[in-house]
Design a protein around this motif. Sequence first.
Motif, PDB file in Angstrom:
ATOM      1  N   ILE A 125       0.849  -1.184   0.000  1.00 18.16           N
ATOM      2  CA  ILE A 125       0.000   0.000   0.000  1.00 18.16           C
ATOM      3  C   ILE A 125       0.893   1.246   0.000  1.00 18.16           C
ATOM      4  N   LEU A 126       0.944   1.927  -1.139  1.00 22.22           N
ATOM      5  CA  LEU A 126       1.774   3.123  -1.243  1.00 22.22           C
ATOM      6  C   LEU A 126       1.065   4.297  -0.562  1.00 22.22           C
ATOM      7  N   GLN A 127       1.802   4.955   0.289  1.00 19.80           N
ATOM      8  CA  GLN A 127       1.242   6.085   1.013  1.00 19.80           C
ATOM      9  C   GLN A 127       1.529   7.363   0.215  1.00 19.80           C
ATOM     10  N   GLN A 128       0.479   8.077  -0.156  1.00 19.78           N
ATOM     11  CA  GLN A 128       0.650   9.272  -0.974  1.00 19.78           C
ATOM     12  C   GLN A 128      -0.357  10.323  -0.538  1.00 19.78           C
ATOM     13  N   ALA A 129       0.121  11.560  -0.368  1.00 21.65           N
ATOM     14  CA  ALA A 129      -0.764  12.653   0.009  1.00 21.65           C
ATOM     15  C   ALA A 129      -1.628  13.034  -1.189  1.00 21.65           C
ATOM     16  N   LEU A 130      -2.937  13.169  -0.938  1.00 20.06           N
ATOM     17  CA  LEU A 130      -3.870  13.443  -2.019  1.00 20.06           C
ATOM     18  C   LEU A 130      -4.668  14.711  -1.720  1.00 20.06           C
ATOM     19  N   GLY A 131      -5.093  15.372  -2.780  1.00 17.91           N
ATOM     20  CA  GLY A 131      -5.933  16.553  -2.651  1.00 17.91           C
ATOM     21  C   GLY A 131      -7.061  16.501  -3.660  1.00 17.91           C
ATOM     22  N   ALA A 132      -7.762  17.636  -3.854  1.00 14.98           N
ATOM     23  CA  ALA A 132      -8.886  17.698  -4.780  1.00 14.98           C
ATOM     24  C   ALA A 132      -8.833  19.008  -5.555  1.00 14.98           C
ATOM     25  N   VAL A 133      -9.413  18.980  -6.761  1.00 18.06           N
ATOM     26  CA  VAL A 133      -9.501  20.168  -7.615  1.00 18.06           C
ATOM     27  C   VAL A 133     -10.957  20.315  -8.049  1.00 18.06           C
ATOM     28  N   SER A 134     -11.513  21.507  -7.909  1.00 21.87           N
ATOM     29  CA  SER A 134     -12.881  21.764  -8.365  1.00 21.87           C
ATOM     30  C   SER A 134     -12.926  23.138  -9.018  1.00 21.87           C
ATOM     31  N   GLY A 135     -14.010  23.449  -9.733  1.00 21.88           N
ATOM     32  CA  GLY A 135     -14.111  24.752 -10.361  1.00 21.88           C
ATOM     33  C   GLY A 135     -15.182  24.802 -11.425  1.00 21.88           C
ATOM     34  N   PHE A 136     -15.079  25.842 -12.272  1.00 27.09           N
ATOM     35  CA  PHE A 136     -16.049  26.057 -13.340  1.00 27.09           C
ATOM     36  C   PHE A 136     -15.314  26.387 -14.633  1.00 27.09           C
ATOM     37  N   LEU A 137     -15.945  26.011 -15.741  1.00 25.19           N
ATOM     38  CA  LEU A 137     -15.418  26.288 -17.066  1.00 25.19           C
ATOM     39  C   LEU A 137     -16.415  27.214 -17.765  1.00 25.19           C
ATOM     40  N   ILE A 138     -15.952  28.420 -18.205  1.00 25.93           N
ATOM     41  CA  ILE A 138     -16.875  29.369 -18.819  1.00 25.93           C
ATOM     42  C   ILE A 138     -16.281  29.921 -20.108  1.00 25.93           C
ATOM     43  N   ASP A 139     -17.166  30.384 -20.990  1.00 19.95           N
ATOM     44  CA  ASP A 139     -16.753  31.020 -22.242  1.00 19.95           C
ATOM     45  C   ASP A 139     -16.307  32.451 -21.941  1.00 19.95           C
ATOM     46  N   ASP A 140     -15.105  32.824 -22.355  1.00 19.65           N
ATOM     47  CA  ASP A 140     -14.537  34.115 -22.016  1.00 19.65           C
ATOM     48  C   ASP A 140     -15.302  35.263 -22.689  1.00 19.65           C
ATOM     49  N   SER A 141     -15.929  34.990 -23.832  1.00 23.86           N
ATOM     50  CA  SER A 141     -16.625  36.056 -24.559  1.00 23.86           C
ATOM     51  C   SER A 141     -18.062  36.233 -24.090  1.00 23.86           C
ATOM     52  N   THR A 142     -18.764  35.132 -23.896  1.00 18.76           N
ATOM     53  CA  THR A 142     -20.192  35.197 -23.579  1.00 18.76           C
ATOM     54  C   THR A 142     -20.496  35.057 -22.098  1.00 18.76           C
ATOM     55  N   GLU A 143     -19.485  34.657 -21.299  1.00 21.50           N
ATOM     56  CA  GLU A 143     -19.673  34.414 -19.863  1.00 21.50           C
ATOM     57  C   GLU A 143     -20.626  33.252 -19.589  1.00 21.50           C
ATOM     58  N   GLN A 144     -20.905  32.438 -20.607  1.00 23.39           N
ATOM     59  CA  GLN A 144     -21.787  31.290 -20.434  1.00 23.39           C
ATOM     60  C   GLN A 144     -20.967  30.061 -19.990  1.00 23.39           C
ATOM     61  N   PRO A 145     -21.589  29.186 -19.151  1.00 22.02           N
ATOM     62  CA  PRO A 145     -20.879  27.966 -18.744  1.00 22.02           C
ATOM     63  C   PRO A 145     -20.681  27.028 -19.935  1.00 22.02           C
ATOM     64  N   ILE A 146     -19.597  26.262 -19.876  1.00 24.78           N
ATOM     65  CA  ILE A 146     -19.274  25.292 -20.929  1.00 24.78           C
ATOM     66  C   ILE A 146     -19.513  23.897 -20.365  1.00 24.78           C
ATOM     67  N   GLY A 147     -20.569  23.235 -20.831  1.00 23.26           N
ATOM     68  CA  GLY A 147     -20.851  21.871 -20.400  1.00 23.26           C
ATOM     69  C   GLY A 147     -20.316  20.855 -21.388  1.00 23.26           C
ATOM     70  N   GLY A 148     -20.139  19.638 -20.922  1.00 21.99           N
ATOM     71  CA  GLY A 148     -19.700  18.548 -21.793  1.00 21.99           C
ATOM     72  C   GLY A 148     -18.231  18.562 -22.140  1.00 21.99           C
ATOM     73  N   ALA A 149     -17.420  19.357 -21.434  1.00 21.75           N
ATOM     74  CA  ALA A 149     -15.971  19.378 -21.672  1.00 21.75           C
ATOM     75  C   ALA A 149     -15.291  18.370 -20.744  1.00 21.75           C
ATOM     76  N   THR A 150     -14.258  17.721 -21.231  1.00 19.30           N
ATOM     77  CA  THR A 150     -13.490  16.772 -20.424  1.00 19.30           C
ATOM     78  C   THR A 150     -12.331  17.507 -19.743  1.00 19.30           C
TER      79      THR A 150
END
Length: 371
Positions: free
Chosen positions: A138-163
């Motif tokens: 069992i390898l011991q490794q420090a883990l964290g998390a990343v969260s946020g939002f993806l938006i269109d810079d021109s329209t300020e609309q959210p971008i869904g379906g992006a990987t």
Amino acid sequence: MGETIVRRSVCAIVTLIVLSGGAPRLAGQLDPALVRARCEVVHQIENQSIIYGAIIDGRSGMPLPGSRVHLEWNTRGEGGAMFQNRVAADSEDGSYIFCDVPQGTRLTAWADALGLTSPRVAFVLEGGETVREDLNVILQQALGAVSGFLIDDSTEQPIGGATIRIARAAAEDVTDSNGGFRLVDVPVGPHEVVIRHIAYGEPTMDLVVDQAMSTHAVIRLEPRAIAVEPIAVTITARRKWLEDNEFYHRLERQLGSFVTPEEVDRQPHRTLAEVLRTIPAINLRQRCFPHCQVQIEMAGSTMRGCIPTFYVDGRRVHQLTDPDDAMIDLDTLAVGPEIAAVEVYRGVSESPPQFYGRCGSIVIWTRRGLR
């Protein structure tokens, strides 16, 4: 085959075979029939017991190259004194085989990897057993998390379906209708984030994951379409009889040398010897007095006079040879027009278990089987 290490104890000899070739081939190397065949070549003892397995990360299930494997047992010597015996060696690709292990006594195995030790596994083997024991670290490794939002810079609309993917971790998510995403179990430290969307291309960004807090990011993208390559479909006809006998599966793995049905059809041959001469893995010496016979050796082999094992349509053939110079009559196996395909394996390390041959094997598929 990898390095072979032999350690002598008070009353037993154990041989450890350390496999080589890398993690992608690990599953094939740990086939029980192939494991026993390798031990019988290295350690020619009947009814020997064998212990083998993989050293793996208990979290991801991936092999751990560079591990050290230990096997320990006790024996009683003259006068009743108890002796402790141990063998150990490094594993190059995270797999191991112990050949000819002591029988009828308690054995203990464990592994060391990256400064950590696996739990000890205890077992007793009887005569002729081949047992797999995987060792989990069992390898011991420090883990964290990343969260946020993806938006269109021109329209300020959210971008869904992006990987959203962390390039150096098994963390991936697809943004929801609000452009939100969350990646968990991300190793602490710097990472490259890869984003993919048909309308925005494949931009990347750098961030640092901290164990003490959840990393939050608001990512703005400008539209940039991904160039999609034309889809090309290639259809190859396969002979069903060869498909049923896994010829094409072995061809895709490329462990040996092959003459395919298409190659046979393009260049017909009168004799089996002519077909075999097209394969670089084979050396032939022919003599035609009073009738034609050949001496066959695998290219690069140091075992002189060691004749490959022949299989015709999946069945082993006991081929008669000239005892003086190991010459054989190939025409008794098949003639050129009958041949549909050929497989050649130069030694035990290449041979599939069903086509085992101490000096290599030659597998001939005839048109009789195609009917």
